[in-house]
Enzyme design. Structure first.
Site, short mmCIF file in Angstrom:
data_model
loop_
_atom_site.label_atom_id
_atom_site.label_comp_id
_atom_site.label_asym_id
_atom_site.label_seq_id
_atom_site.Cartn_x
_atom_site.Cartn_y
_atom_site.Cartn_z
N ILE A 35 12.62 -1.95 -9.91
CA ILE A 35 11.84 -1.82 -8.68
C ILE A 35 12.69 -2.38 -7.53
O ILE A 35 13.32 -3.43 -7.67
CB ILE A 35 10.50 -2.57 -8.82
CG1 ILE A 35 9.63 -1.76 -9.79
CG2 ILE A 35 9.80 -2.74 -7.48
CD1 ILE A 35 8.40 -2.46 -10.26
N GLY B 269 21.14 10.74 -15.87
CA GLY B 269 21.77 11.24 -14.65
C GLY B 269 21.68 12.74 -14.43
O GLY B 269 22.49 13.31 -13.69
N SER B 270 20.65 13.38 -15.00
CA SER B 270 20.57 14.84 -14.80
C SER B 270 20.18 15.18 -13.35
O SER B 270 20.61 16.21 -12.82
CB SER B 270 19.62 15.49 -15.80
OG SER B 270 18.29 15.14 -15.53
N HIS C 225 9.57 11.07 -8.76
CA HIS C 225 8.72 10.60 -9.86
C HIS C 225 8.21 11.81 -10.64
O HIS C 225 7.80 12.80 -10.03
CB HIS C 225 7.56 9.78 -9.29
CG HIS C 225 6.77 9.10 -10.36
ND1 HIS C 225 7.21 7.96 -11.00
CD2 HIS C 225 5.58 9.42 -10.93
CE1 HIS C 225 6.32 7.61 -11.92
NE2 HIS C 225 5.33 8.47 -11.89
N VAL D 274 4.85 0.48 -5.08
CA VAL D 274 5.60 1.28 -6.05
C VAL D 274 5.00 2.69 -6.22
O VAL D 274 3.82 2.83 -6.55
CB VAL D 274 5.65 0.56 -7.43
CG1 VAL D 274 6.44 1.38 -8.44
CG2 VAL D 274 6.24 -0.82 -7.27
N ARG E 84 16.73 -9.89 -8.64
CA ARG E 84 16.50 -8.56 -8.06
C ARG E 84 17.01 -8.51 -6.61
O ARG E 84 17.66 -7.58 -6.17
CB ARG E 84 15.00 -8.24 -8.09
CG ARG E 84 14.65 -6.84 -7.61
CD ARG E 84 13.16 -6.70 -7.34
NE ARG E 84 12.32 -7.24 -8.38
CZ ARG E 84 12.10 -6.64 -9.54
NH1 ARG E 84 12.69 -5.50 -9.81
NH2 ARG E 84 11.32 -7.20 -10.43
C1 GAR Z 1 13.44 11.71 -14.26
O1 GAR Z 1 12.48 12.46 -14.93
C2 GAR Z 1 12.80 10.94 -13.12
O2 GAR Z 1 11.77 11.63 -12.48
C3 GAR Z 1 12.27 9.75 -13.85
O3 GAR Z 1 13.28 9.40 -14.76
C4 GAR Z 1 13.98 10.59 -15.14
C5 GAR Z 1 15.45 10.36 -14.92
O4 GAR Z 1 16.21 11.42 -15.45
N1 GAR Z 1 11.95 8.68 -12.95
C6 GAR Z 1 10.91 7.86 -13.13
O5 GAR Z 1 10.18 7.90 -14.10
C7 GAR Z 1 10.73 6.87 -12.00
N2 GAR Z 1 9.50 6.16 -12.15
P1 GAR Z 1 17.72 11.59 -15.08
O6 GAR Z 1 18.40 10.25 -15.31
O7 GAR Z 1 18.21 12.65 -16.04
O8 GAR Z 1 17.80 12.02 -13.64
#
Ligand code: GAR
Length: 251
Positions: free
Chosen positions: A106, A15-16, A123, A164, A79
């Site tokens: 997804i 969740g950053s 992404h 996607v 889903r």
């Molecule tokens: C982030 O780096 C985001 O870009 C990636 O997951 C991480 C989540 O971090 N998303 C993907 O790879 C989507 N395909 P977070 O939970 O700290 O925000």
């Protein structure tokens, strides 16, 4: 007075990115925008604690990731059931945009079709044709960037469509690959850029500065009229300052 646009986050983990929105709102950088809730499909995800701490309501819904199903059809049904609950929240809370932030499922075509060009994702790569798609999540993306030998990666904020990671891109940021890089080192540097790019893209969106091209391949983004870019970067300095201090503490 402009009515604030409401965001619903869908997240599964740390969740950053969600936290960067909370911080941008608290610092007065993001304007006319509020977080109405967080949907989470993993009951121990740290994003839930972050949301509670910020006083934001959470919706824990059983997800499909990591679960065994007797057939692909059954998985798809689960889903769709999940997404239907999300859509009910979207309607009952009058949500303007759904923000995917580290969401490991997804999104079904039904959800995308019911809320077109209102679901956004980030992404952790620059070239989504090469480093996006179904199984490209987190560290897998960075490992594959490193083994491909490209000179840079980055992050992309884009609309979610039926394909996607291939929806029209709103904003991209580049991050160079450095000698001796590992997936986690590269990922950490990209994450810092994500925390800046994602709020910026949403602010542009809620201000009506993002227009999807007729072909649906990309977006026209108005960064510059009325000195929008200058005002944005002036405000975002407050966040960058905190980010730099935290980075120095961890070094
Ligand atoms: C982030 O780096 C985001 O870009 C990636 O997951 C991480 C989540 O971090 N998303 C993907 O790879 C989507 N395909 P977070 O939970 O700290 O925000």
């Amino acid at each position: 007075m402009t009515l604030a646009k409401k965001l619903l986050f869908l997240a599964s983990g740390r969740g950053s990115n969600f936290q960067s929105f909370v911080d941008h709102i608290e610092l007065g950088i993001l304007r006319n925008l509020l977080i109405a809730g967080v949907v989470c499909n993993q009951n121990r995800a740290p994003v839930l604690d972050r949301a509670r701490k910020a006083g934001i309501q959470t919706f824990e819904i059983e997800g499909v990731t990591g679960k065994k199903f007797s057939s692909p059809e059954e998985r798809e049904e689960a889903r769709i059931a999940f997404d239907k609950q999300c859509l009910d929240i979207v309607k009952s809370q009058s949500i303007d945009f759904v923000v995917l932030a580290g969401f490991d499922q997804i999104v079904s075509k039904k959800f995308v079709d019911a809320f077109p060009l209102k679901i956004i994702n980030i992404h952790p790569a620059y070239d989504l044709k090469k480093f996006g798609g179904k199984n490209m999540i987190g560290s897998r993306v960075h490992e594959s960037v490193l083994s491909s030998g490209v000179e840079y990666s980055g992050c992309t904020v884009h609309f979610v469509t039926g394909k996607v990671d291939q929806g029209p891109a709103i904003l991209k940021r580049r991050v160079p690959v450095l000698p001796g890089d590992t997936g986690s080192k590269l990922g950490e540097r990209i994450l810092l850029e994500e925390h800046l790019a994602y709020p910026e893209a949403l602010q542009l969106l809620v201000e009506g500065r993002v227009l999807v091209s007729d072909s649906g391949d990309g977006c026209f983004v108005d960064f510059y009229s009325d000195n929008w870019d200058i005002f944005w970067y002036e405000r975002q300095c407050a966040y960058i300052d905190i980010q730099s201090k935290q980075k120095r503490l961890h070094e």
